[in-house]
Write a protein that holds these residues in place. Sequence first.
Motif, short mmCIF file in Angstrom:
data_model
loop_
_atom_site.label_atom_id
_atom_site.label_comp_id
_atom_site.label_asym_id
_atom_site.label_seq_id
_atom_site.Cartn_x
_atom_site.Cartn_y
_atom_site.Cartn_z
N ILE A 4 -2.76 11.67 1.15
CA ILE A 4 -1.87 10.60 0.69
C ILE A 4 -0.75 10.37 1.70
CG2 ILE A 4 -0.20 9.92 -1.09
CD1 ILE A 4 -1.95 11.34 -3.13
N ALA A 41 2.27 1.87 -3.40
CA ALA A 41 1.25 2.30 -4.35
C ALA A 41 0.84 3.76 -4.10
CB ALA A 41 0.04 1.38 -4.28
N TYR A 42 0.67 4.12 -2.79
CA TYR A 42 0.34 5.51 -2.48
C TYR A 42 1.43 6.45 -2.97
CZ TYR A 42 -3.72 4.61 0.53
OH TYR A 42 -4.96 4.27 0.99
N ALA A 87 0.83 -1.20 0.00
CA ALA A 87 0.00 0.00 0.00
C ALA A 87 0.87 1.26 0.00
CB ALA A 87 -0.94 -0.01 1.21
N ASP A 141 3.72 5.95 -5.32
CA ASP A 141 3.75 6.01 -6.78
C ASP A 141 2.62 6.89 -7.31
OD1 ASP A 141 5.98 4.42 -7.19
OD2 ASP A 141 4.83 2.56 -7.20
N ALA A 142 1.45 6.72 -6.70
CA ALA A 142 0.29 7.52 -7.14
C ALA A 142 0.59 9.00 -6.95
CB ALA A 142 -0.96 7.10 -6.36
N LEU A 163 -3.67 4.92 -7.34
CA LEU A 163 -2.60 4.76 -8.33
C LEU A 163 -3.19 4.69 -9.74
CD1 LEU A 163 0.42 4.34 -8.76
CD2 LEU A 163 0.08 1.90 -8.44
N LYS A 168 3.44 10.53 -6.71
CA LYS A 168 4.49 10.97 -7.64
C LYS A 168 3.88 11.21 -9.04
CE LYS A 168 6.58 7.86 -9.77
NZ LYS A 168 7.18 6.54 -9.96
N ASN A 169 3.05 10.27 -9.50
CA ASN A 169 2.46 10.39 -10.84
C ASN A 169 1.50 11.58 -10.93
OD1 ASN A 169 3.90 8.18 -11.51
ND2 ASN A 169 2.17 6.75 -11.51
N LEU A 170 0.75 11.80 -9.83
CA LEU A 170 -0.20 12.92 -9.82
C LEU A 170 0.56 14.23 -9.98
CD1 LEU A 170 -2.65 11.71 -7.05
CD2 LEU A 170 -3.17 12.01 -9.48
N SER A 172 -5.14 2.28 -2.14
CA SER A 172 -3.90 2.77 -2.77
C SER A 172 -3.89 2.40 -4.25
CB SER A 172 -2.68 2.21 -2.04
OG SER A 172 -2.68 0.81 -2.05
N ARG A 183 2.08 14.51 -13.59
CA ARG A 183 1.12 14.80 -14.66
C ARG A 183 0.39 16.10 -14.43
NH1 ARG A 183 -0.16 8.45 -15.13
NH2 ARG A 183 2.03 8.11 -15.57
#
Lengths: 375, 206
Positions: free
Chosen positions: A194, A171-172, A168, A174-175, B24, A177-179, B20, A182
């Motif tokens: 987050i 994933a949080y 988890a 990575d999410a 993602l 970072k991607n948010l 999560s 972008r």
Amino acid sequence: MKTTEAEQSNTLFDALMDAAVDAIIVIDDHGLIRRFNRAAQRMFGYSLEEVRGRNIKMLMPQPHRQKHDGYLARYRKTREASIIGVGRETNGLKRDGTPFPIHLSVGEITGNQVGNYYVGIIRDLTDQKLAEDQVHQLEDQLLHADRLVILGELTAGIAHEINQPLTAIAAYADAGKNLVARGTDLNLQDFQLIYERIAAQSRRAGEVVQRMRKLVRTGTLSKTRHDLNQLIRNILLLFEYEVNKSNVKLEFFSNDALAPMYLDEIQIQQIIVNLVKNSLDALHESGRPDGMIEIRVDRLDKEVAVSVLDNGIGVPENLNKRLFEPFFTTKPKGVGLGLSICKSIAAAHGGSLSFSSPPRGGSCFVLKLPLEYIG
Amino acid sequence: MKMSEYDVCIIDDDEAIRESLRLLLFADGLKSCCFESADDFLEKGQGTTFSCMLLDIRMPGKDGLELFQLLNRESLLYPVIFITGHGDIPLAVSAIKQGAFDFLTKPFEEGELLKKIHAALDSFESNRKRALEDRELRSRIELCTPRELDVMRLLVQGLSNKGIADTLNISPRTVEIHRAHVMEKMDAESLPALVRMVTQLETDEV
């Protein structure tokens, strides 16, 4: 020619001696061999002629060899027997110099004009010991296999429990970072959320370890009345073989005035087993020939203290504080859970487990249990 | 045009993993729905439409594999990707053999996760297109009369008008009229196109 009654009885006596399965050796007051039956000849590898009239100590390995004359002299003076009338296990020495385990019982033959005779009846224990050793080896292997299985299950369980929050967290992160990458239209509060979740999952991973310790605490604490002395004695029996094998001197000072206490037998045993095992490991690692473990039960003001003291390698001062941490270990194959679980058990009993370095080296662990459990 | 309400359906008993993952995927522009168990999905998820399923293999109650077997009987349109731990590889392999699309090991490698999900979404898209075509073709076939179906069957076997007329014992002129109706009702611009349609249906119905 007519044989006399005395001659007949002598022949029968010789026949009996030689028919015996056990070795029978008769010595006089000075330890000189007078009789040496066939079984003795087979067992020790000497013929009758080679031993007759010689000192019995030739059949003994050290240290008995050196001391036997003294034993006999003392017995003549004080009549205090250490072996006469009872039997004991000891070692014999074959003609080719190999010592071998025997069971020896000694009796005294009195009423002789020339002085007392002693008869020793000896059974060869070589095969029996061999079988025992094999059994012990098997037991050792089983114990080891058992530990490995438990360890395997434990580590698989821990791996899963810790992997979940880690998944988890990754994933949080990575999410998030991607948010950012972008340029997604998110406000600071969303990112705060987050981060909060990442923190919460990190703590969850930490709690896995805490939970494991609580498992011991809340699991199956079933207190019944036990004599703490007897409980420890029973445990020490388990170590008898290992202690003898590694030439360690283990002493137990019980406190026989202590009334039975309410405690969880299995769990308290687990503590003692852990501590003694640790001591044995510490002695093994030190390699010292005069290894000793001292266990004592003392009644203090408000507590009962069980201390386990050894003169093994001890614990370096900088590691003192970490001894009870889960997953902390100094052993190459250790998992580092033994002492942390022991401490939890002690706490569950309202007691404590502590460590100190004795001034002369080694380790000293003290388990304290409150007196209110007495009754 | 997207036909599903959601891109991904996440079934996992661990809330943190569900949430999560959802975030993602959201960061990647994908919309997810979540269920906390096989039963939760069976109760509430049946009406939900989605393009791919992320299914935890280890769950209390019915586990992932059991749910997959239940769903698989109804020949799934959407691909299923299993979520597995390190010790579950043999389970995951057995899932693949039973028709799962792929599996992911926890903790996820972000790039791998997204790559597999997009592959699954593509696979769903082509499956869906094909299924729609099949449905359309079947509805067109239903427009044909029994006689026209006879003519169509012989046409795709490669028979000429004359051959069909002889086989069905009708005049070539009548065959020509049936043939024109078939081409019109099936919306086929040529004979090869018609052959392709019938072959596709036959493959998919096996």
